[in-house]
Scaffold this active site. Structure first.
Site, PDB file in Angstrom:
ATOM      1  N   LYS A  22      10.467  20.863   3.207  1.00  0.00           N
ATOM      2  CA  LYS A  22       9.666  19.447   3.172  1.00  0.00           C
ATOM      3  C   LYS A  22      10.491  18.743   2.275  1.00  0.00           C
ATOM      4  O   LYS A  22      11.264  17.484   2.719  1.00  0.00           O
ATOM      5  CB  LYS A  22       8.297  19.332   2.913  1.00  0.00           C
ATOM      6  CG  LYS A  22       7.735  18.169   2.672  1.00  0.00           C
ATOM      7  CD  LYS A  22       6.096  18.087   2.175  1.00  0.00           C
ATOM      8  CE  LYS A  22       5.969  18.140   0.745  1.00  0.00           C
ATOM      9  NZ  LYS A  22       5.957  16.942  -0.156  1.00  0.00           N
ATOM     10  N   ASN A  23      10.397  18.986   0.884  1.00  0.00           N
ATOM     11  CA  ASN A  23      11.133  18.080   0.191  1.00  0.00           C
ATOM     12  C   ASN A  23      12.696  17.954   0.231  1.00  0.00           C
ATOM     13  O   ASN A  23      13.297  17.154  -0.402  1.00  0.00           O
ATOM     14  CB  ASN A  23      10.746  18.528  -1.273  1.00  0.00           C
ATOM     15  CG  ASN A  23       9.285  18.244  -1.575  1.00  0.00           C
ATOM     16  OD1 ASN A  23       8.672  17.557  -0.719  1.00  0.00           O
ATOM     17  ND2 ASN A  23       8.748  18.858  -2.963  1.00  0.00           N
ATOM     18  N   CYS A 126       0.524  12.418  -3.259  1.00  0.00           N
ATOM     19  CA  CYS A 126      -0.412  13.274  -3.666  1.00  0.00           C
ATOM     20  C   CYS A 126      -1.146  12.601  -5.221  1.00  0.00           C
ATOM     21  O   CYS A 126      -0.186  11.973  -5.857  1.00  0.00           O
ATOM     22  CB  CYS A 126       0.181  14.643  -4.115  1.00  0.00           C
ATOM     23  SG  CYS A 126       0.137  15.617  -2.833  1.00  0.00           S
ATOM     24  N   ARG A 131       2.710   8.463 -11.374  1.00  0.00           N
ATOM     25  CA  ARG A 131       3.647   8.336 -10.485  1.00  0.00           C
ATOM     26  C   ARG A 131       4.624   6.805 -10.423  1.00  0.00           C
ATOM     27  O   ARG A 131       4.615   6.400  -9.358  1.00  0.00           O
ATOM     28  CB  ARG A 131       3.620   8.924  -9.149  1.00  0.00           C
ATOM     29  CG  ARG A 131       2.877  10.268  -9.357  1.00  0.00           C
ATOM     30  CD  ARG A 131       2.784  10.924  -8.049  1.00  0.00           C
ATOM     31  NE  ARG A 131       4.062  11.758  -7.647  1.00  0.00           N
ATOM     32  CZ  ARG A 131       4.200  12.290  -6.521  1.00  0.00           C
ATOM     33  NH1 ARG A 131       3.361  12.458  -5.729  1.00  0.00           N
ATOM     34  NH2 ARG A 131       5.359  12.947  -6.351  1.00  0.00           N
ATOM     35  N   ASP A 316       5.387  22.397  -8.768  1.00  0.00           N
ATOM     36  CA  ASP A 316       4.989  22.315  -7.168  1.00  0.00           C
ATOM     37  C   ASP A 316       4.309  23.934  -6.830  1.00  0.00           C
ATOM     38  O   ASP A 316       3.837  24.108  -5.908  1.00  0.00           O
ATOM     39  CB  ASP A 316       5.932  21.902  -6.195  1.00  0.00           C
ATOM     40  CG  ASP A 316       6.322  20.668  -6.221  1.00  0.00           C
ATOM     41  OD1 ASP A 316       5.267  19.954  -6.886  1.00  0.00           O
ATOM     42  OD2 ASP A 316       7.076  20.137  -5.459  1.00  0.00           O
ATOM     43  N   ARG A 408       0.275  18.734   5.538  1.00  0.00           N
ATOM     44  CA  ARG A 408       1.579  17.882   4.933  1.00  0.00           C
ATOM     45  C   ARG A 408       2.606  18.739   4.647  1.00  0.00           C
ATOM     46  O   ARG A 408       3.788  18.325   4.656  1.00  0.00           O
ATOM     47  CB  ARG A 408       1.072  17.165   3.408  1.00  0.00           C
ATOM     48  CG  ARG A 408       0.230  16.002   3.709  1.00  0.00           C
ATOM     49  CD  ARG A 408       0.053  15.317   2.531  1.00  0.00           C
ATOM     50  NE  ARG A 408       1.631  15.071   2.006  1.00  0.00           N
ATOM     51  CZ  ARG A 408       1.736  15.069   0.616  1.00  0.00           C
ATOM     52  NH1 ARG A 408       0.827  15.283  -0.404  1.00  0.00           N
ATOM     53  NH2 ARG A 408       3.075  14.962   0.034  1.00  0.00           N
TER      54      ARG A 408
HETATM   55  C1  LIG Z   1       8.855  14.509  -1.879  1.00  0.00           C
HETATM   56  C2  LIG Z   1       9.241  15.230  -3.303  1.00  0.00           C
HETATM   57  O1  LIG Z   1      10.296  15.679  -3.289  1.00  0.00           O
HETATM   58  N1  LIG Z   1       8.467  15.619  -3.895  1.00  0.00           N
HETATM   59  C3  LIG Z   1       8.536  16.201  -5.214  1.00  0.00           C
HETATM   60  C4  LIG Z   1       9.349  15.220  -6.465  1.00  0.00           C
HETATM   61  O2  LIG Z   1       8.559  13.949  -6.614  1.00  0.00           O
HETATM   62  P1  LIG Z   1       9.048  12.617  -7.307  1.00  0.00           P
HETATM   63  O3  LIG Z   1      10.313  12.555  -7.015  1.00  0.00           O
HETATM   64  O4  LIG Z   1       7.974  11.921  -7.168  1.00  0.00           O
HETATM   65  O5  LIG Z   1       8.926  13.368  -9.083  1.00  0.00           O
HETATM   66  P2  LIG Z   1       9.914  12.963 -10.053  1.00  0.00           P
HETATM   67  O6  LIG Z   1      10.914  14.171 -10.213  1.00  0.00           O
HETATM   68  O7  LIG Z   1      10.295  11.593  -9.817  1.00  0.00           O
HETATM   69  O8  LIG Z   1       8.705  12.775 -11.195  1.00  0.00           O
HETATM   70  C5  LIG Z   1       8.910  13.468 -12.556  1.00  0.00           C
HETATM   71  C6  LIG Z   1       8.295  12.780 -13.506  1.00  0.00           C
HETATM   72  O9  LIG Z   1       8.820  11.534 -13.821  1.00  0.00           O
HETATM   73  C7  LIG Z   1       8.006  10.338 -13.667  1.00  0.00           C
HETATM   74  N2  LIG Z   1       8.530   9.274 -12.971  1.00  0.00           N
HETATM   75  C8  LIG Z   1       9.389   9.203 -11.865  1.00  0.00           C
HETATM   76  C9  LIG Z   1       9.949   8.267 -11.491  1.00  0.00           C
HETATM   77  C10 LIG Z   1       9.790   7.144 -12.161  1.00  0.00           C
HETATM   78  O10 LIG Z   1      10.446   5.817 -11.554  1.00  0.00           O
HETATM   79  N3  LIG Z   1       9.219   7.048 -13.177  1.00  0.00           N
HETATM   80  C11 LIG Z   1       8.421   8.105 -13.676  1.00  0.00           C
HETATM   81  O11 LIG Z   1       8.137   7.678 -14.772  1.00  0.00           O
HETATM   82  C12 LIG Z   1       6.725  11.036 -12.608  1.00  0.00           C
HETATM   83  O12 LIG Z   1       5.716  10.293 -12.939  1.00  0.00           O
HETATM   84  C13 LIG Z   1       6.855  12.471 -13.331  1.00  0.00           C
HETATM   85  O13 LIG Z   1       5.979  12.399 -14.352  1.00  0.00           O
HETATM   86  O14 LIG Z   1       9.545  15.915  -7.421  1.00  0.00           O
HETATM   87  C14 LIG Z   1       8.443  16.482  -8.161  1.00  0.00           C
HETATM   88  C15 LIG Z   1       8.835  17.215  -9.510  1.00  0.00           C
HETATM   89  O15 LIG Z   1       9.714  18.269  -9.175  1.00  0.00           O
HETATM   90  C16 LIG Z   1       7.533  17.404  -7.128  1.00  0.00           C
HETATM   91  O16 LIG Z   1       6.486  17.719  -7.803  1.00  0.00           O
HETATM   92  C17 LIG Z   1       7.467  16.761  -5.895  1.00  0.00           C
HETATM   93  O17 LIG Z   1       6.925  17.678  -4.867  1.00  0.00           O
HETATM   94  C1  LIG Z   2       3.679  16.416  -4.987  1.00  0.00           C
HETATM   95  C2  LIG Z   2       4.113  16.847  -3.605  1.00  0.00           C
HETATM   96  O1  LIG Z   2       4.761  15.812  -2.697  1.00  0.00           O
HETATM   97  P1  LIG Z   2       4.876  14.396  -2.619  1.00  0.00           P
HETATM   98  O2  LIG Z   2       5.931  14.207  -3.931  1.00  0.00           O
HETATM   99  O3  LIG Z   2       5.247  13.877  -1.473  1.00  0.00           O
HETATM  100  O4  LIG Z   2       3.431  14.003  -3.327  1.00  0.00           O
HETATM  101  C3  LIG Z   2       4.501  18.171  -3.283  1.00  0.00           C
HETATM  102  O5  LIG Z   2       5.374  18.536  -2.558  1.00  0.00           O
HETATM  103  O6  LIG Z   2       4.166  18.994  -4.015  1.00  0.00           O
END
Ligand SMILES: CC(=O)N[C@H]1[C@@H](OP(=O)(O)OP(=O)(O)OC[C@H]2O[C@@H](n3ccc(=O)[nH]c3=O)[C@H](O)[C@@H]2O)O[C@H](CO)[C@@H](O)[C@@H]1O
Ligand SMILES: C=C(OP(=O)(O)O)C(=O)O
Length: 431
Positions: A22-23, A126, A131, A316, A408
């Protein structure tokens, strides 16, 4: 709303085919917005998030067609989908579509890079933490975009095009790295990403962008260099196997005992989780067909883990590992360092008899002799599947409500598990 009913106690034996990730699929689909030509993605999983993103891309003008199945295809082969964004007809991604899924916000980068403007609703996803998207926007601003927040929408402008830059992420972000990669691929000049995410899904996206004509080096390390090009073309790319699905089923086998081949799985994408599983008593071997996970009737050993960006233990898989530890012979400590609110499964696991105490960012899990079936409900994807793992080992029947979270991210979950001997069924209906 559908429910899942599980009667625990059966070991798992057989083969579970691992689906496309998915990711990885989501950012790859979004990359189709970068070119007028067709991007063909093989091994696409059939998931609610993929369908939702198809709707979002359709709204921007992306046509997608699914290749017909060949006579030799089995039910388990992923679909091949062709995405063509010949004309972008709308640069707005509306709240109604984007609010359901975090990754949908990432359309911001290709729309801005290709069209010079976009308007994207702040994302949902989620409920595992606040986030924010500040780092994604910081990266795009460094590339020369002008960004404003207006009525819940993020509005981006880069009428004269994006320009390469040095981007230092103060924190590792997967979404920030995906979006910066896509945007910088069409920027003028060179970009360097520092403290970039090293997740395998980043490498999958970079490999696909390279096939489309992007000039990227260093993906999979924390410094990625991108030399922008004026346009990108079509490509054909197979979505990588889902490492989180792999780890989830490996943990299910470690929980119930048994012997399962996770067909198509790749150990290098989740080594830290496999190491923790081995320490808990499971035997994991890599074969030509995938990963074989075996655990005999012996007890589960307690193992401490701490989540962190790749290559460390993935957030995850934290909920699933906690489910396993609820049956360990002793106490384990599970620390969550990525998301501040990713312990929503704790109170639901407790309904099954798990003994878990929370101390800030750490869960202290004292293994119990047995779990007992109950009615449970989860508020996010991985939390839901942790309840499936616990239920597979609980005495009696467990009903898991709000199955849409599972849909999902887990393709044909009931079928894959029942094919290995689990007593699991989906009950369609209300509630
Ligand atoms: C669709 C997908 O691929 N989702 C994955 C992606 O989510 P996602 O890309 O949302 O996660 P991030 O790696 O960006 O987030 C990591 C951390 O950085 C923080 N943060 C992020 C962006 C930002 O602009 N500011 C900030 O503070 C977030 O709140 C979190 O605490 O990576 C996460 C971490 O491996 C996984 O749990 C999710 O499943
Ligand atoms: C947190 C997840 O997905 P998303 O970043 O799309 O919320 C996930 O794949 O575990």
């Amino acid at each position: 709303m559908d429910k899942i009913k599980i009667t625990g106690g059966a070991p798992l034996n057989g083969v579970i085919p691992i689906s496309g990730a998915k990711n990885a699929a989501l950012p790859l689909m979004i990359a189709s917005l970068l070119t007028k030509e067709t991007l063909t993605l093989e091994n696409m999983p059939q998931l609610a998030d993929v369908t939702q993103l198809e709707r979002i891309l359709g709204n921007h003008g992306v046509d997608f067609t699914i290749s017909g199945k060949r006579a030799t295809d089995t039910e388990n082969s992923g679909r091949t989908v062709h995405f063509t964004a010949r004309d972008i007809v709308d640069v707005t991604a509306p709240y109604e579509l984007v609010s359901r899924m975090r990754a949908s916000f990432w359309v911001f980068a290709p729309l801005l890079a290709r069209m010079g403007e976009c308007r994207v609703s702040l994302p949902g996803g989620c409920a595992i933490g606040t986030r924010p998207v500040d780092l994604l926007l910081m990266a795009l601003e460094k590339l020369g975009a002008n960004i404003e927040i207006e009525n819940g929408y993020v509005v981006g402008n880069a009428k004269d095009g994006l320009v390469g830059a040095e981007i230092d992420f103060p924190k590792v972000t997967v979404g920030g790295t995906h979006t910066a990669l896509m945007a910088a691929s069409l920027a003028r000049g060179a970009t360097v990403l520092r403290n970039a995410a090293r997740e395998p899904e980043i490498v999958d996206l970079a490999e696909c962008l390279i096939k489309m004509g992007a000039r990227i080096s260093g993906a999979g390390t924390s410094t990625i260099e991108i030399e922008g090009v004026t346009s990108l073309g079509g490509a054909r790319h197979a979505v990588m196997p889902d490492r989180i699905e792999t780890g989830t089923y490996a943990m299910a086998v470690a929980m119930t005992g048994g012997d399962v081949l996770l067909a198509g799985a790749r150990a290098d994408s989740l080594q830290a989780a496999l190491d923790a599983l081995s320490e808990s008593g499971a035997t994991i071997t890599e074969t030509n067909e995938g990963l074989r996970v075996y655990r005999n009737g012996a007890g589960i050993s307690p193992v401490d883990v701490e989540t962190a960006p790749f290559p460390a233990f993935p957030t995850d898989l934290q909920a699933q590992f906690m489910a396993l530890m609820t049956r360990a012979q002793g106490t384990s400590r599970i620390r969550e360092t990525i998301f501040e609110n990713r312990f929503m499964h704790v109170q639901e696991l407790a309904r099954l008899g798990a003994r878990i105490k929370l101390e800030g960012d750490t869960a202290i899990v004292t293994g119990a002799d047995h779990l007992d079936g109950a009615q449970v409900m989860a508020t996010d994807l991985r939390a839901s599947v942790s309840l499936v793992i616990a239920a597979l080992a609980a005495r009696g029947e467990t009903t898991i409500n709000r199955v849409y979270h599972l849909d999902r991210g887990f393709e044909r979950l009931e079928k894959k598990l029942s094919g290995c001997g689990a007593q699991i069924e989906r009950v369609s209906g209300q509630g």
